[in-house]
Design a protein around this motif. Structure first.
Motif, PDB file in Angstrom:
ATOM      1  N   ARG A  82     108.933   6.319  28.425  1.00 40.91           N
ATOM      2  CA  ARG A  82     109.417   5.019  27.949  1.00 40.91           C
ATOM      3  C   ARG A  82     108.574   4.461  26.803  1.00 40.91           C
ATOM      4  O   ARG A  82     108.841   3.366  26.308  1.00 40.91           O
ATOM      5  CB  ARG A  82     109.420   4.005  29.101  1.00 40.91           C
ATOM      6  N   GLN A  83     107.541   5.206  26.377  1.00 41.83           N
ATOM      7  CA  GLN A  83     106.621   4.693  25.367  1.00 41.83           C
ATOM      8  C   GLN A  83     106.922   5.263  23.984  1.00 41.83           C
ATOM      9  O   GLN A  83     107.267   6.434  23.847  1.00 41.83           O
ATOM     10  CB  GLN A  83     105.162   5.031  25.736  1.00 41.83           C
ATOM     11  N   GLY A  84     106.764   4.407  22.992  1.00 47.02           N
ATOM     12  CA  GLY A  84     106.797   4.862  21.616  1.00 47.02           C
ATOM     13  C   GLY A  84     105.366   5.032  21.112  1.00 47.02           C
ATOM     14  O   GLY A  84     104.463   4.298  21.515  1.00 47.02           O
ATOM     15  N   ASN A  85     105.134   5.991  20.258  1.00 49.45           N
ATOM     16  CA  ASN A  85     103.784   6.220  19.743  1.00 49.45           C
ATOM     17  C   ASN A  85     103.334   5.050  18.874  1.00 49.45           C
ATOM     18  O   ASN A  85     104.088   4.580  18.018  1.00 49.45           O
ATOM     19  CB  ASN A  85     103.731   7.496  18.906  1.00 49.45           C
ATOM     20  N   PRO A  86     102.111   4.544  19.093  1.00 50.65           N
ATOM     21  CA  PRO A  86     101.601   3.487  18.208  1.00 50.65           C
ATOM     22  C   PRO A  86     101.353   4.033  16.813  1.00 50.65           C
ATOM     23  O   PRO A  86     101.187   5.241  16.616  1.00 50.65           O
ATOM     24  CB  PRO A  86     100.291   3.088  18.900  1.00 50.65           C
ATOM     25  N   SER A  87     101.326   3.143  15.845  1.00 51.36           N
ATOM     26  CA  SER A  87     101.111   3.583  14.458  1.00 51.36           C
ATOM     27  C   SER A  87      99.710   4.160  14.266  1.00 51.36           C
ATOM     28  O   SER A  87      99.502   5.017  13.413  1.00 51.36           O
ATOM     29  CB  SER A  87     101.337   2.411  13.494  1.00 51.36           C
ATOM     30  N   GLU A  88      98.754   3.675  15.065  1.00 53.39           N
ATOM     31  CA  GLU A  88      97.403   4.215  15.057  1.00 53.39           C
ATOM     32  C   GLU A  88      97.033   4.605  16.479  1.00 53.39           C
ATOM     33  O   GLU A  88      97.444   3.950  17.432  1.00 53.39           O
ATOM     34  CB  GLU A  88      96.393   3.191  14.542  1.00 53.39           C
ATOM     35  N   THR A  89      96.245   5.649  16.610  1.00 52.74           N
ATOM     36  CA  THR A  89      95.862   6.122  17.940  1.00 52.74           C
ATOM     37  C   THR A  89      94.464   5.642  18.306  1.00 52.74           C
ATOM     38  O   THR A  89      93.634   5.355  17.433  1.00 52.74           O
ATOM     39  CB  THR A  89      95.875   7.651  18.017  1.00 52.74           C
ATOM     40  N   ALA A  90      94.232   5.562  19.609  1.00 52.68           N
ATOM     41  CA  ALA A  90      92.866   5.354  20.079  1.00 52.68           C
ATOM     42  C   ALA A  90      92.071   6.625  19.782  1.00 52.68           C
ATOM     43  O   ALA A  90      92.628   7.708  19.631  1.00 52.68           O
ATOM     44  CB  ALA A  90      92.870   5.061  21.578  1.00 52.68           C
ATOM     45  N   ARG A  91      90.774   6.486  19.661  1.00 50.91           N
ATOM     46  CA  ARG A  91      89.888   7.638  19.444  1.00 50.91           C
ATOM     47  C   ARG A  91      88.970   7.761  20.644  1.00 50.91           C
ATOM     48  O   ARG A  91      88.535   6.748  21.195  1.00 50.91           O
ATOM     49  CB  ARG A  91      89.065   7.457  18.158  1.00 50.91           C
ATOM     50  N   TRP A  92      88.692   8.952  21.087  1.00 53.56           N
ATOM     51  CA  TRP A  92      87.845   9.102  22.269  1.00 53.56           C
ATOM     52  C   TRP A  92      86.861  10.251  22.134  1.00 53.56           C
ATOM     53  O   TRP A  92      87.027  11.144  21.309  1.00 53.56           O
ATOM     54  CB  TRP A  92      88.690   9.257  23.530  1.00 53.56           C
ATOM     55  N   ASN A  93      85.855  10.190  22.979  1.00 50.23           N
ATOM     56  CA  ASN A  93      84.725  11.101  22.894  1.00 50.23           C
ATOM     57  C   ASN A  93      84.195  11.358  24.304  1.00 50.23           C
ATOM     58  O   ASN A  93      83.650  10.461  24.925  1.00 50.23           O
ATOM     59  CB  ASN A  93      83.635  10.462  22.032  1.00 50.23           C
ATOM     60  N   PRO A  94      84.379  12.566  24.865  1.00 43.50           N
ATOM     61  CA  PRO A  94      83.807  12.855  26.182  1.00 43.50           C
ATOM     62  C   PRO A  94      82.292  12.899  26.107  1.00 43.50           C
ATOM     63  O   PRO A  94      81.718  13.370  25.122  1.00 43.50           O
ATOM     64  CB  PRO A  94      84.390  14.231  26.528  1.00 43.50           C
ATOM     65  N   ARG A  95      81.638  12.376  27.118  1.00 41.27           N
ATOM     66  CA  ARG A  95      80.175  12.379  27.167  1.00 41.27           C
ATOM     67  C   ARG A  95      79.633  13.236  28.310  1.00 41.27           C
ATOM     68  O   ARG A  95      78.531  13.740  28.236  1.00 41.27           O
ATOM     69  CB  ARG A  95      79.652  10.945  27.312  1.00 41.27           C
ATOM     70  N   SER A  96      80.411  13.374  29.404  1.00 41.75           N
ATOM     71  CA  SER A  96      79.978  14.168  30.552  1.00 41.75           C
ATOM     72  C   SER A  96      81.177  14.906  31.128  1.00 41.75           C
ATOM     73  O   SER A  96      82.295  14.391  31.121  1.00 41.75           O
ATOM     74  CB  SER A  96      79.370  13.277  31.646  1.00 41.75           C
ATOM     75  N   VAL A  97      80.935  16.115  31.625  1.00 42.20           N
ATOM     76  CA  VAL A  97      81.965  16.917  32.278  1.00 42.20           C
ATOM     77  C   VAL A  97      81.396  17.496  33.563  1.00 42.20           C
ATOM     78  O   VAL A  97      80.272  18.012  33.574  1.00 42.20           O
ATOM     79  CB  VAL A  97      82.449  18.073  31.373  1.00 42.20           C
ATOM     80  N   TRP A  98      82.154  17.362  34.656  1.00 48.13           N
ATOM     81  CA  TRP A  98      81.815  17.995  35.927  1.00 48.13           C
ATOM     82  C   TRP A  98      82.883  19.026  36.228  1.00 48.13           C
ATOM     83  O   TRP A  98      84.080  18.756  36.062  1.00 48.13           O
ATOM     84  CB  TRP A  98      81.775  16.971  37.062  1.00 48.13           C
TER      85      TRP A  98
END
Length: 255
Positions: free
Chosen positions: A91-107
């Motif tokens: 039901r979602q339309g893509n925003p004109s700009e995306t959030a940016r993310w960065n993983p810091r830890s992985v288990w």
């Protein structure tokens, strides 16, 4: 002993970092990390997936990328509780700009069948927060996310000081981050894997979760009647369950 692997990987994720597809040098760094990580439980595989996931979001749209990387039955933990990712994303339309993310830890479990990533994100408006994702293996070197929780910092950190000097609470975003990778102990003949942890029954709290195929990584989400959200994970170390992650977020939502 549980292995702690420091992954020095160039990550051009957040606003202010270099955009576009990963350079040849970045791909080589990821390939080297994948090559030297021991065993099936390789945190760098999840990091590489996060890199490709974030890049696809910039190329094709944020919610399109979320759909492409979602596992069957994936959940997004929103303010009103976990919802079907497939239904919500449709039901979602893509925003004109995306959030940016960065993983810091992985288990990750010893067999690599289940993993969690935790990191930071920034919205197009400049607000920042934390995210946690649960990943399940979908094939050799391939992962799909099955649970996603994101929440803005409350309060937001202060803006950079006019002098340009960083305060102790200021978030500094760089193109290079060291990502911590944690691998659960592999089952041993002389040290049986402990039985799965019992899920506590709490009045007024919805909860569910899962465990890796080799029973070395276990997780659950919780949602209380006030809209409080929580994700808890444990890993096997030295024949015992040890806490890996315990994140609680208030009703404010960044979904």
């Amino acid at each position: 002993m549980m292995r702690l692997i420091g992954l020095a990987i160039a990550t051009a994720f957040l606003a202010g970092c270099t955009g576009g597809a990963p350079s040849g040098a970045l791909k080589k760094r990821i390939d080297r990390a994948l090559a030297i990580a021991p065993g099936a439980g390789q945190p760098s595989k999840v990091v590489a997936t996060e890199v490709a996931f974030e890049r696809l979001a910039r190329e094709t749209g944020q919610w399109s990328a979320f759909s492409d990387y979602a596992a069957t039955g994936a959940l997004i933990h929103q303010q009103d509780g976990p919802v079907s990712a497939a239904e919500w994303l449709s039901r979602q339309g893509n925003p004109s700009e995306t959030a940016r993310w960065n993983p810091r830890s992985v288990w990750i479990s010893c067999d690599g069948s289940l993993a969690l990533s935790k990191g930071r994100f920034r919205t197009p408006a400049g607000e920042v927060g934390d995210f946690v994702r649960v990943w399940q293996s979908s094939g050799p070197n391939e992962y799909q996310w099955k649970y996603h929780l994101a929440a803005l910092d409350n309060p937001q950190p202060p803006p950079p000081s006019p002098s340009g000097s960083a305060s102790e609470n200021e978030i500094r975003v760089t193109a290079f981050d060291t990502i911590q990778g944690f691998v659960a102990d592999c089952p041993k003949r002389d040290l049986p894997t402990p039985a799965p942890m019992a899920t506590p029954l709490i009045d007024g709290v919805e909860q569910a979760g899962g465990i890796s195929r080799d029973r070395t990584l276990q997780w659950r989400w919780e949602h209380d009647s006030d809209g409080g959200r929580r994700i808890v994970a444990h890993y096997v170390e030295g024949g015992e369950w040890k806490l890996a992650l315990d994140e609680s977020k208030g009703p404010a939502s960044a979904d």
